[in-house]
Every structure is written in structure tokens, then in C-alpha cells.
Write a protein that holds these residues in place. Structure first.
Motif, PDB file in Angstrom:
ATOM      1  N   THR A  10      53.471  93.670 105.329  1.00  0.00           N
ATOM      2  CA  THR A  10      53.719  93.135 104.416  1.00  0.00           C
ATOM      3  C   THR A  10      53.938  93.725 102.605  1.00  0.00           C
ATOM      4  O   THR A  10      55.103  93.972 101.896  1.00  0.00           O
ATOM      5  N   VAL A  11      53.388  94.966 103.535  1.00  0.00           N
ATOM      6  CA  VAL A  11      52.826  95.846 101.955  1.00  0.00           C
ATOM      7  C   VAL A  11      54.482  96.495 101.446  1.00  0.00           C
ATOM      8  O   VAL A  11      53.765  96.831 101.152  1.00  0.00           O
ATOM      9  N   SER A  12      54.639  96.644 103.029  1.00  0.00           N
ATOM     10  CA  SER A  12      56.278  97.720 103.389  1.00  0.00           C
ATOM     11  C   SER A  12      56.945  97.328 102.495  1.00  0.00           C
ATOM     12  O   SER A  12      58.365  98.321 101.825  1.00  0.00           O
ATOM     13  N   LEU A  13      57.333  95.635 102.266  1.00  0.00           N
ATOM     14  CA  LEU A  13      58.367  95.114 101.244  1.00  0.00           C
ATOM     15  C   LEU A  13      58.027  94.983  99.802  1.00  0.00           C
ATOM     16  O   LEU A  13      58.553  94.175  99.130  1.00  0.00           O
ATOM     17  N   GLY A  14      57.199  96.214  99.079  1.00  0.00           N
ATOM     18  CA  GLY A  14      56.659  96.134  97.851  1.00  0.00           C
ATOM     19  C   GLY A  14      55.413  95.846  97.541  1.00  0.00           C
ATOM     20  O   GLY A  14      54.647  95.104  98.426  1.00  0.00           O
ATOM     21  N   ARG A  15      54.771  96.346  96.269  1.00  0.00           N
ATOM     22  CA  ARG A  15      53.636  96.324  95.968  1.00  0.00           C
ATOM     23  C   ARG A  15      53.111  94.735  95.227  1.00  0.00           C
ATOM     24  O   ARG A  15      54.148  94.370  94.448  1.00  0.00           O
ATOM     25  N   VAL A  16      52.016  94.216  95.608  1.00  0.00           N
ATOM     26  CA  VAL A  16      50.796  93.363  94.573  1.00  0.00           C
ATOM     27  C   VAL A  16      51.649  93.311  93.437  1.00  0.00           C
ATOM     28  O   VAL A  16      51.695  92.609  92.227  1.00  0.00           O
ATOM     29  N   ALA A  17      51.182  95.521  92.481  1.00  0.00           N
ATOM     30  CA  ALA A  17      50.933  95.594  91.736  1.00  0.00           C
ATOM     31  C   ALA A  17      52.470  94.953  90.479  1.00  0.00           C
ATOM     32  O   ALA A  17      52.240  95.506  89.422  1.00  0.00           O
ATOM     33  N   LEU A 263      46.949 114.586 101.957  1.00  0.00           N
ATOM     34  CA  LEU A 263      48.130 114.210 103.175  1.00  0.00           C
ATOM     35  C   LEU A 263      47.885 112.249 102.868  1.00  0.00           C
ATOM     36  O   LEU A 263      48.838 111.774 102.961  1.00  0.00           O
ATOM     37  N   LEU A 264      46.392 111.736 102.559  1.00  0.00           N
ATOM     38  CA  LEU A 264      46.579 110.880 101.900  1.00  0.00           C
ATOM     39  C   LEU A 264      47.201 110.115 100.239  1.00  0.00           C
ATOM     40  O   LEU A 264      47.747 109.493 100.522  1.00  0.00           O
ATOM     41  N   THR A 265      47.613 111.361 100.079  1.00  0.00           N
ATOM     42  CA  THR A 265      48.951 111.056  98.440  1.00  0.00           C
ATOM     43  C   THR A 265      49.728 111.408  99.148  1.00  0.00           C
ATOM     44  O   THR A 265      51.067 110.207  98.930  1.00  0.00           O
ATOM     45  N   TRP A 266      50.480 111.993 100.417  1.00  0.00           N
ATOM     46  CA  TRP A 266      51.367 111.618 100.965  1.00  0.00           C
ATOM     47  C   TRP A 266      51.911 110.565 102.091  1.00  0.00           C
ATOM     48  O   TRP A 266      52.830 109.677 101.544  1.00  0.00           O
ATOM     49  N   SER A 267      50.352 109.865 102.354  1.00  0.00           N
ATOM     50  CA  SER A 267      50.792 108.565 103.282  1.00  0.00           C
ATOM     51  C   SER A 267      50.943 107.317 101.852  1.00  0.00           C
ATOM     52  O   SER A 267      52.200 106.662 101.887  1.00  0.00           O
ATOM     53  N   ARG A 268      50.309 107.947 101.238  1.00  0.00           N
ATOM     54  CA  ARG A 268      51.127 106.161 100.119  1.00  0.00           C
ATOM     55  C   ARG A 268      51.788 106.578  99.228  1.00  0.00           C
ATOM     56  O   ARG A 268      52.963 105.453  98.981  1.00  0.00           O
ATOM     57  N   ASN A 269      52.740 107.479  99.509  1.00  0.00           N
ATOM     58  CA  ASN A 269      53.533 107.622  98.252  1.00  0.00           C
ATOM     59  C   ASN A 269      55.274 108.698  99.185  1.00  0.00           C
ATOM     60  O   ASN A 269      56.024 108.571  98.100  1.00  0.00           O
ATOM     61  N   GLY A 270      54.955 108.654 100.366  1.00  0.00           N
ATOM     62  CA  GLY A 270      55.944 109.626 100.803  1.00  0.00           C
ATOM     63  C   GLY A 270      56.134 109.402 101.988  1.00  0.00           C
ATOM     64  O   GLY A 270      56.804 109.895 103.434  1.00  0.00           O
ATOM     65  N   ARG A 271      55.612 108.180 102.818  1.00  0.00           N
ATOM     66  CA  ARG A 271      56.248 107.595 103.567  1.00  0.00           C
ATOM     67  C   ARG A 271      58.110 106.596 104.534  1.00  0.00           C
ATOM     68  O   ARG A 271      56.894 105.162 103.685  1.00  0.00           O
ATOM     69  N   VAL A 303      56.131  96.812 118.060  1.00  0.00           N
ATOM     70  CA  VAL A 303      56.284  97.597 117.507  1.00  0.00           C
ATOM     71  C   VAL A 303      56.322  97.417 115.746  1.00  0.00           C
ATOM     72  O   VAL A 303      56.844  96.303 115.532  1.00  0.00           O
ATOM     73  N   SER A 304      55.438  98.130 114.606  1.00  0.00           N
ATOM     74  CA  SER A 304      55.223  97.413 113.458  1.00  0.00           C
ATOM     75  C   SER A 304      55.751  99.304 112.941  1.00  0.00           C
ATOM     76  O   SER A 304      56.220  99.915 112.429  1.00  0.00           O
ATOM     77  N   MET A 305      57.118  97.960 111.031  1.00  0.00           N
ATOM     78  CA  MET A 305      57.330  99.113 109.933  1.00  0.00           C
ATOM     79  C   MET A 305      56.153  99.369 109.702  1.00  0.00           C
ATOM     80  O   MET A 305      55.768  98.206 108.901  1.00  0.00           O
ATOM     81  N   GLU A 306      55.506 100.490 109.614  1.00  0.00           N
ATOM     82  CA  GLU A 306      54.438 100.727 108.036  1.00  0.00           C
ATOM     83  C   GLU A 306      54.825 101.463 107.302  1.00  0.00           C
ATOM     84  O   GLU A 306      54.102 103.067 107.479  1.00  0.00           O
ATOM     85  N   VAL A 307      55.610 100.998 106.470  1.00  0.00           N
ATOM     86  CA  VAL A 307      55.818 102.417 105.006  1.00  0.00           C
ATOM     87  C   VAL A 307      55.736 102.192 103.832  1.00  0.00           C
ATOM     88  O   VAL A 307      55.550 101.174 103.272  1.00  0.00           O
ATOM     89  N   PHE A 308      55.318 102.707 103.459  1.00  0.00           N
ATOM     90  CA  PHE A 308      54.453 103.768 101.746  1.00  0.00           C
ATOM     91  C   PHE A 308      55.349 104.458 100.840  1.00  0.00           C
ATOM     92  O   PHE A 308      55.848 105.554 100.871  1.00  0.00           O
ATOM     93  N   HIS A 309      56.118 104.109  99.574  1.00  0.00           N
ATOM     94  CA  HIS A 309      56.344 105.048  98.828  1.00  0.00           C
ATOM     95  C   HIS A 309      55.947 104.222  97.907  1.00  0.00           C
ATOM     96  O   HIS A 309      55.995 102.816  97.305  1.00  0.00           O
ATOM     97  N   ALA A 310      56.707 105.765  96.551  1.00  0.00           N
ATOM     98  CA  ALA A 310      56.252 105.012  95.057  1.00  0.00           C
ATOM     99  C   ALA A 310      56.779 104.180  95.444  1.00  0.00           C
ATOM    100  O   ALA A 310      56.005 103.440  94.005  1.00  0.00           O
ATOM    101  N   GLU A 311      58.195 104.101  95.866  1.00  0.00           N
ATOM    102  CA  GLU A 311      58.718 103.022  94.854  1.00  0.00           C
ATOM    103  C   GLU A 311      58.551 101.474  95.060  1.00  0.00           C
ATOM    104  O   GLU A 311      59.081 100.977  94.389  1.00  0.00           O
TER     105      GLU A 311
END
Length: 326
Positions: A10-17, A263-271, A303-311
Motif C-alpha cells: 500500500t505504501v507503493s501507491l502514495g505516502r501518508v505524509a 543504499l538506504l537513501t536509494w531504497s527510500r527514493n529510487g525504487r 509476488v508483490s510490487m514493493e516500490v518506493f520513490h520520492a514522488e
């Protein structure tokens, strides 16, 4: 032929913030044809606070009422809630009691939601080394304690190796821990991003397209070991994402923390989603190779899409709507 079921976090569809509502995200996942969702805890927590009748309830009761509401909504949309995630910063703790109490609440929430899995990444930043004991003996003891509690509700622990973790950075290191823990309800949570970026990622080298030259020489043998070592029943579920170019200086990123590992910066903003070329997907071939290795074990589970992006922090982020399909 048995095909895997497809989920999305669910986090991959937009952040609570950015005030992306869980109700909207569940509806988007359903429209896009997903069979289920990984319920990210921040989404459940935020949703439970929006229910007027929970306003004066203690936190555990508020969360339980929120979980009941989410379960009803997911059922109506014919979505299965496969897990709550991520239950972090537990496995290597020296003083574990308070975190274990929180885990008991999460397991109760899993029961209300009908979730089969509780996802647990191994210990990562910002935990201090003084707070943890990364010995196999300590980690195995902590995880056995939690596994036995989870087993009472028929819940499996999906154990994951973030590529920057303190104790276990690879699936092989998690596999050693799982074998030592020796509980049937502790299984691998495998992730294309973590497996690929551990060998390939170099956030500070745009001149090599952010990839380490010759990384395949290390990745390929690891994937052969995965094929040879793991059985389908060893895997809880399999997460998919790619990697895109990032700025390790985090200019313009949400939640800037210049002390965190690259790599944590990458995971949070570039996946991004796999093959999302408009976001500069870098690991397309590796995502395919990792997926082939996982499916070569005979695994045909979730199989699950777990996507994180600054957007995702953008209130107009397209992933929160029609882009749920990746």
C-alpha cells in the motif's frame, strides 16, 4: 499451470505524509487487477485515526478497530491482505521486551486482517551498534521467541535482508539465520531490489550509470546458489522493484538524513516499478535474472510490487491512482 498471485504494497501507491488515503489505494489496487496487498503499517495507523469512533480509544484498540474496517473494505474489493509490514528493529536487540510487546499487537492485527505474514527486515540504521547483538545466537533466540508466538495464530514471519543491514545483508546470510532459528514459520522474503543493489549499486558513480562494473560476476553465482539451495516452501513471498538514478546528497528529497547509508537513501527514493524506463530503471536484466532464479525453485506463491520513490510524497503522485498497474 499454477501462476503466482500478484500483490502490491500500500505504501507503493502514495505516502501518508502526502495524505494519500488507504481507501483510495485499495480501490486503485483493485481496479488494476491485483489479487492482494501488503498492508504497510503507516497506512493502517493513518486510516485508523480517520475513523471518528476511534478518536478516544487507546492506541491498540484504535488500531484493532482500524484493522476491522480495512478488512471489510478489502473483502468488498476482493483483495487479500497478505501481510503487515515492515516490523523493524527487533531481531538483533539486546533489550527486546518492549519491541516484543509491540510485535504481539501486530500479530493480533494480522489475525483481524486475515494476513498470513508479518514481514520482518533484519536490524538496520538508525539502530546503534550498542543497542544490538548481531551474533547468530542472539538473533536466533529473539526470532524463535517471536516465531513461536506467531505460530499460535498460524502466522509466518517473512524475514528479509536489506542490502545495508547491520547483521544480514544478503539472502544467503538470512538463510543461515533461518536454518539456525529452525522454525517452520520463519521463511524468506526475497526482494529484487535488495538482491540486485547489494552487488550492483554505486550511488556515487554517475559516470558508470550508478552500477559497479562487472557486478554480474558476483550476482550470477549468488543466483545459482539460490536455485540450488531454496525450496518453494522456504519462501514466504517475493517482492519486485527496480532501481533508478539517485542523488546521494538527497537534494530536494523528503526526510533528508545525510547520516544514513547510501543504499538506504536509494531504497527510500529510487525504487520504481520493474522496467519503469521513464524513471530510468537500471536493473532490468538483473530483475529478470533474479526472478528466473526464484521461480526456478518451483516457487509459485505471492509476488508483490514493493516500490518506493520520492514522488510518492507528491500529493498529485500518479501512482496513487491510475498508475497502480506500474
Amino acid at each position: 499451470m499454477v501462476l503466482p498471485k500478484l500483490a502490491i504494497a500500500t505504501v507503493s501507491l502514495g505516502r501518508v505524509a502526502a495524505n494519500h488515503l488507504l481507501t483510495t489505494k485499495l480501490e486503485a489496487a483493485s481496479r488494476a487487477g491485483y489479487d492482494g496487498v501488503e498492508l504497510t503499517f503507516e497506512c493502517l495507523d493513518h486510516h485508523s485515526k480517520l475513523i471518528k469512533s476511534t478518536a478516544d480509544l487507546p492506541r491498540p484498540e484504535r488500531l484493532k478497530e482500524g484493522a476491522k474496517d480495512v478488512r471489510q473494505r478489502a473483502d468488498a474489493l476482493k483483495l487479500e491482505i497478505i501481510s503487515i509490514q515492515p516490523f523493524m528493529q527487533y531481531d538483533a536487540l539486546i533489550t527486546w521486551e518492549t519491541r516484543f510487546e509491540e510485535a504481539e499487537l501486530w500479530l493480533e492485527l494480522c489475525g483481524i486482517l486475515g494476513a498470513s505474514f508479518l514481514q520482518i527486515p533484519t536490524a538496520i540504521y538508525p539502530l546503534l551498534l550498542s543497542e544490538i547483538d548481531i551474533s547468530i545466537q542472539n538473533i536466533a533466540s529473539n526470532m524463535r521467541r517471536l516465531a513461536d508466538k506467531a505460530a499460535e495464530g498460524g502466522i509466518t514471519l517473512a524475514y528479509e535482508a536489506p542490502a545495508w543491514a547491520h547483521a544480514a545483508k544478503t539472502w544467503e546470510e538470512i538463510d543461515v539465520l533461518i536454518k539456525t532459528i529452525n522454525r517452520p514459520n520463519v521463511k524468506h522474503c526475497l526482494d529484487t531490489f535488495h538482491i540486485g543493489i547489494f552487488y550492483a549499486g554505486d550511488a556515487r558513480s554517475p559516470e558508470t550509470n550508478y552500477l559497479l562494473p562487472g557486478f554480474e560476476a558476483k550476482l550470477v553465482p549468488s543466483l545459482q546458489r539460490l536455485r540450488d539451495t531454496l525450496k518453494p516452501e522456504d519462501i514466504a513471498y517475493f517482492q519486485l522493484s527496480d532501481a533508478c538514478p539517485i542523488d546521494y546528497k538527497q537534494v530536494g528529497y523528503p526526510n533528508v538524513d545525510l547520516s544514513q547509508p547510501d543504499l538506504l537513501t536509494w531504497s527510500r527514493n529510487g525504487r520504481p516499478f520493474p522496467f519503469e524506463t521513464d524513471h530510468g530503471a537500471l536493473l532490468q536484466n538483473s530483475v529478470v535474472d533474479i526472478s528466473k532464479a526464484v521461480f526456478a525453485t518451483g516457487f509459485r506463491g505471492w509476488v508483490s510490487m514493493e516500490v518506493f520513490h520520492a514522488e510518492h510524497y507528491n500529493k498529485k503522485d500518479r501512482r496513487a491512482g491510475s498508475h497502480a498497474g506500474g
